[in-house]
Motif scaffolding. Structure first.
Motif, PDB file in Angstrom:
ATOM      1  N   LEU A   1       0.820  -1.210   0.000  1.00  0.00           N
ATOM      2  CA  LEU A   1       0.000   0.000   0.000  1.00  0.00           C
ATOM      3  C   LEU A   1       0.856   1.263   0.000  1.00  0.00           C
ATOM      4  O   LEU A   1       0.560   2.224  -0.711  1.00  0.00           O
ATOM      5  CB  LEU A   1      -0.938   0.010   1.204  1.00  0.00           C
ATOM      6  CG  LEU A   1      -2.113  -0.943   1.151  1.00  0.00           C
ATOM      7  CD1 LEU A   1      -2.855  -0.923   2.477  1.00  0.00           C
ATOM      8  CD2 LEU A   1      -3.031  -0.592   0.021  1.00  0.00           C
ATOM      9  N   LEU A   2       1.913   1.258   0.787  1.00  0.00           N
ATOM     10  CA  LEU A   2       2.792   2.421   0.816  1.00  0.00           C
ATOM     11  C   LEU A   2       3.515   2.609  -0.522  1.00  0.00           C
ATOM     12  O   LEU A   2       3.638   3.735  -1.015  1.00  0.00           O
ATOM     13  CB  LEU A   2       3.792   2.305   1.960  1.00  0.00           C
ATOM     14  CG  LEU A   2       3.218   2.519   3.348  1.00  0.00           C
ATOM     15  CD1 LEU A   2       4.253   2.179   4.418  1.00  0.00           C
ATOM     16  CD2 LEU A   2       2.726   3.936   3.527  1.00  0.00           C
ATOM     17  N   VAL A   3       3.964   1.515  -1.117  1.00  0.00           N
ATOM     18  CA  VAL A   3       4.636   1.603  -2.418  1.00  0.00           C
ATOM     19  C   VAL A   3       3.654   2.039  -3.497  1.00  0.00           C
ATOM     20  O   VAL A   3       3.981   2.886  -4.345  1.00  0.00           O
ATOM     21  CB  VAL A   3       5.316   0.261  -2.771  1.00  0.00           C
ATOM     22  CG1 VAL A   3       5.773   0.232  -4.214  1.00  0.00           C
ATOM     23  CG2 VAL A   3       6.482   0.010  -1.842  1.00  0.00           C
ATOM     24  N   ALA A   4       2.443   1.496  -3.488  1.00  0.00           N
ATOM     25  CA  ALA A   4       1.437   1.897  -4.476  1.00  0.00           C
ATOM     26  C   ALA A   4       1.080   3.370  -4.329  1.00  0.00           C
ATOM     27  O   ALA A   4       0.935   4.089  -5.325  1.00  0.00           O
ATOM     28  CB  ALA A   4       0.181   1.033  -4.337  1.00  0.00           C
TER      29      ALA A   4
ATOM     30  N   LEU B   1      -5.951  17.371  -2.354  1.00  0.00           N
ATOM     31  CA  LEU B   1      -6.065  16.305  -3.355  1.00  0.00           C
ATOM     32  C   LEU B   1      -4.858  15.381  -3.302  1.00  0.00           C
ATOM     33  O   LEU B   1      -4.993  14.168  -3.464  1.00  0.00           O
ATOM     34  CB  LEU B   1      -6.243  16.905  -4.749  1.00  0.00           C
ATOM     35  CG  LEU B   1      -7.582  17.577  -5.003  1.00  0.00           C
ATOM     36  CD1 LEU B   1      -7.588  18.237  -6.373  1.00  0.00           C
ATOM     37  CD2 LEU B   1      -8.722  16.595  -4.878  1.00  0.00           C
ATOM     38  N   GLY B   2      -3.676  15.947  -3.090  1.00  0.00           N
ATOM     39  CA  GLY B   2      -2.487  15.120  -2.921  1.00  0.00           C
ATOM     40  C   GLY B   2      -2.579  14.238  -1.693  1.00  0.00           C
ATOM     41  O   GLY B   2      -2.164  13.089  -1.697  1.00  0.00           O
ATOM     42  N   PHE B   3      -3.139  14.788  -0.616  1.00  0.00           N
ATOM     43  CA  PHE B   3      -3.328  14.007   0.603  1.00  0.00           C
ATOM     44  C   PHE B   3      -4.246  12.816   0.353  1.00  0.00           C
ATOM     45  O   PHE B   3      -4.023  11.726   0.877  1.00  0.00           O
ATOM     46  CB  PHE B   3      -3.910  14.903   1.702  1.00  0.00           C
ATOM     47  CG  PHE B   3      -4.255  14.164   2.957  1.00  0.00           C
ATOM     48  CD1 PHE B   3      -3.265  13.795   3.850  1.00  0.00           C
ATOM     49  CD2 PHE B   3      -5.564  13.829   3.240  1.00  0.00           C
ATOM     50  CE1 PHE B   3      -3.583  13.107   5.013  1.00  0.00           C
ATOM     51  CE2 PHE B   3      -5.887  13.150   4.402  1.00  0.00           C
ATOM     52  CZ  PHE B   3      -4.883  12.790   5.287  1.00  0.00           C
ATOM     53  N   LEU B   4      -5.255  13.004  -0.459  1.00  0.00           N
ATOM     54  CA  LEU B   4      -6.236  11.941  -0.702  1.00  0.00           C
ATOM     55  C   LEU B   4      -5.783  10.924  -1.756  1.00  0.00           C
ATOM     56  O   LEU B   4      -6.536  10.009  -2.076  1.00  0.00           O
ATOM     57  CB  LEU B   4      -7.565  12.560  -1.123  1.00  0.00           C
ATOM     58  CG  LEU B   4      -8.275  13.346  -0.022  1.00  0.00           C
ATOM     59  CD1 LEU B   4      -9.519  14.030  -0.587  1.00  0.00           C
ATOM     60  CD2 LEU B   4      -8.625  12.456   1.147  1.00  0.00           C
ATOM     61  N   LEU B   5      -4.569  11.056  -2.269  1.00  0.00           N
ATOM     62  CA  LEU B   5      -4.084  10.103  -3.264  1.00  0.00           C
ATOM     63  C   LEU B   5      -3.873   8.698  -2.696  1.00  0.00           C
ATOM     64  O   LEU B   5      -3.758   7.744  -3.456  1.00  0.00           O
ATOM     65  CB  LEU B   5      -2.784  10.599  -3.906  1.00  0.00           C
ATOM     66  CG  LEU B   5      -2.951  11.662  -4.966  1.00  0.00           C
ATOM     67  CD1 LEU B   5      -1.584  12.144  -5.443  1.00  0.00           C
ATOM     68  CD2 LEU B   5      -3.757  11.136  -6.133  1.00  0.00           C
TER      69      LEU B   5
ATOM     70  N   LEU C   1      -5.446   2.530  -2.362  1.00  0.00           N
ATOM     71  CA  LEU C   1      -6.150   1.484  -1.610  1.00  0.00           C
ATOM     72  C   LEU C   1      -7.148   0.742  -2.490  1.00  0.00           C
ATOM     73  O   LEU C   1      -7.251  -0.488  -2.442  1.00  0.00           O
ATOM     74  CB  LEU C   1      -6.884   2.094  -0.416  1.00  0.00           C
ATOM     75  CG  LEU C   1      -6.053   2.544   0.766  1.00  0.00           C
ATOM     76  CD1 LEU C   1      -6.925   3.314   1.746  1.00  0.00           C
ATOM     77  CD2 LEU C   1      -5.427   1.367   1.443  1.00  0.00           C
ATOM     78  N   ILE C   2      -7.871   1.498  -3.303  1.00  0.00           N
ATOM     79  CA  ILE C   2      -8.854   0.880  -4.199  1.00  0.00           C
ATOM     80  C   ILE C   2      -8.167  -0.003  -5.226  1.00  0.00           C
ATOM     81  O   ILE C   2      -8.608  -1.136  -5.485  1.00  0.00           O
ATOM     82  CB  ILE C   2      -9.718   1.966  -4.865  1.00  0.00           C
ATOM     83  CG1 ILE C   2     -10.583   2.656  -3.812  1.00  0.00           C
ATOM     84  CG2 ILE C   2     -10.575   1.377  -5.974  1.00  0.00           C
ATOM     85  CD1 ILE C   2     -11.282   3.893  -4.305  1.00  0.00           C
ATOM     86  N   LEU C   3      -7.083   0.497  -5.816  1.00  0.00           N
ATOM     87  CA  LEU C   3      -6.343  -0.320  -6.790  1.00  0.00           C
ATOM     88  C   LEU C   3      -5.780  -1.584  -6.157  1.00  0.00           C
ATOM     89  O   LEU C   3      -5.794  -2.653  -6.772  1.00  0.00           O
ATOM     90  CB  LEU C   3      -5.210   0.503  -7.411  1.00  0.00           C
ATOM     91  CG  LEU C   3      -5.632   1.581  -8.391  1.00  0.00           C
ATOM     92  CD1 LEU C   3      -4.439   2.434  -8.801  1.00  0.00           C
ATOM     93  CD2 LEU C   3      -6.286   0.969  -9.615  1.00  0.00           C
TER      94      LEU C   3
ATOM     95  N   ALA D   1      -7.069  -3.213  -3.639  1.00  0.00           N
ATOM     96  CA  ALA D   1      -8.189  -4.127  -3.418  1.00  0.00           C
ATOM     97  C   ALA D   1      -8.609  -4.805  -4.719  1.00  0.00           C
ATOM     98  O   ALA D   1      -8.957  -5.985  -4.721  1.00  0.00           O
ATOM     99  CB  ALA D   1      -9.370  -3.369  -2.802  1.00  0.00           C
ATOM    100  N   VAL D   2      -8.571  -4.059  -5.814  1.00  0.00           N
ATOM    101  CA  VAL D   2      -8.950  -4.632  -7.113  1.00  0.00           C
ATOM    102  C   VAL D   2      -7.927  -5.684  -7.544  1.00  0.00           C
ATOM    103  O   VAL D   2      -8.285  -6.762  -8.020  1.00  0.00           O
ATOM    104  CB  VAL D   2      -9.092  -3.509  -8.174  1.00  0.00           C
ATOM    105  CG1 VAL D   2      -9.157  -4.084  -9.576  1.00  0.00           C
ATOM    106  CG2 VAL D   2     -10.296  -2.658  -7.877  1.00  0.00           C
ATOM    107  N   PHE D   3      -6.638  -5.384  -7.364  1.00  0.00           N
ATOM    108  CA  PHE D   3      -5.605  -6.327  -7.772  1.00  0.00           C
ATOM    109  C   PHE D   3      -5.551  -7.556  -6.890  1.00  0.00           C
ATOM    110  O   PHE D   3      -5.130  -8.612  -7.323  1.00  0.00           O
ATOM    111  CB  PHE D   3      -4.230  -5.656  -7.814  1.00  0.00           C
ATOM    112  CG  PHE D   3      -4.070  -4.695  -8.955  1.00  0.00           C
ATOM    113  CD1 PHE D   3      -4.565  -4.987 -10.211  1.00  0.00           C
ATOM    114  CD2 PHE D   3      -3.435  -3.479  -8.765  1.00  0.00           C
ATOM    115  CE1 PHE D   3      -4.428  -4.110 -11.264  1.00  0.00           C
ATOM    116  CE2 PHE D   3      -3.291  -2.586  -9.804  1.00  0.00           C
ATOM    117  CZ  PHE D   3      -3.786  -2.911 -11.052  1.00  0.00           C
ATOM    118  N   ASP D   4      -5.963  -7.439  -5.629  1.00  0.00           N
ATOM    119  CA  ASP D   4      -5.956  -8.584  -4.729  1.00  0.00           C
ATOM    120  C   ASP D   4      -7.110  -9.555  -4.990  1.00  0.00           C
ATOM    121  O   ASP D   4      -7.019 -10.723  -4.663  1.00  0.00           O
ATOM    122  CB  ASP D   4      -6.013  -8.139  -3.267  1.00  0.00           C
ATOM    123  CG  ASP D   4      -4.663  -7.670  -2.771  1.00  0.00           C
ATOM    124  OD1 ASP D   4      -3.660  -7.889  -3.476  1.00  0.00           O
ATOM    125  OD2 ASP D   4      -4.609  -7.088  -1.670  1.00  0.00           O
ATOM    126  N   SER D   5      -8.202  -9.047  -5.564  1.00  0.00           N
ATOM    127  CA  SER D   5      -9.348  -9.938  -5.762  1.00  0.00           C
ATOM    128  C   SER D   5      -9.334 -10.629  -7.100  1.00  0.00           C
ATOM    129  O   SER D   5      -8.511 -10.632  -7.864  1.00  0.00           O
ATOM    130  CB  SER D   5     -10.639  -9.164  -5.646  1.00  0.00           C
ATOM    131  OG  SER D   5     -10.703  -8.132  -6.603  1.00  0.00           O
TER     132      SER D   5
END
Length: 111
Positions: A11-14, A94-98, A103-105, A107-111
């Motif tokens: 997550l930190l790397v992503a 907006l940068g803070f919310l990146l 997180l969403i990506l 979750a998508v890649f894990d499923s």
């Protein structure tokens, strides 16, 4: 716990990679001032994510509730962005919310 630490690292790397791409695209297509605000916000977002994951790690060991230290990060970000003329509040937020799209990506890649 080992799989949690791997997830935390991914997550930190992503978040770091997504932030780097967004800041680079903004610097090329937009202005450097906006890219700098995005960069400051994304660093604050990564700090928030790291503090939150550290708090969750400690949840099972010593305490039964989450720490509130990470909640200071967005407050300090807004205060700093409002005081410094080099930073814009909206790109910094907006940068803070990146970390959210990362997180969403993830979750998508894990499923």
């Amino acid at each position: 716990m080992d799989s949690y630490f791997r997830l935390q690292r991914r997550l930190l790397v992503a978040t770091m990679l997504l932030s780097a791409v967004v800041v680079l695209v903004t610097a090329i297509a937009g202005s450097l001032a906006t890219a700098f605000s995005l960069l400051v916000g994304s660093v604050a977002g990564m700090l928030y994510l790291w503090l939150l994951s550290r708090s969750v790690t400690r949840l099972g060991e010593n305490s039964r509730r989450l720490s509130r230290t990470q909640l200071l990060v967005p407050v300090v970000l807004v205060l700093v962005a409002s005081r410094l003329p080099q930073l814009s509040i909206l790109p910094a937020l907006l940068g803070f919310l990146l970390y959210k799209p990362a997180l969403i990506l993830q979750a998508v890649f894990d499923s």
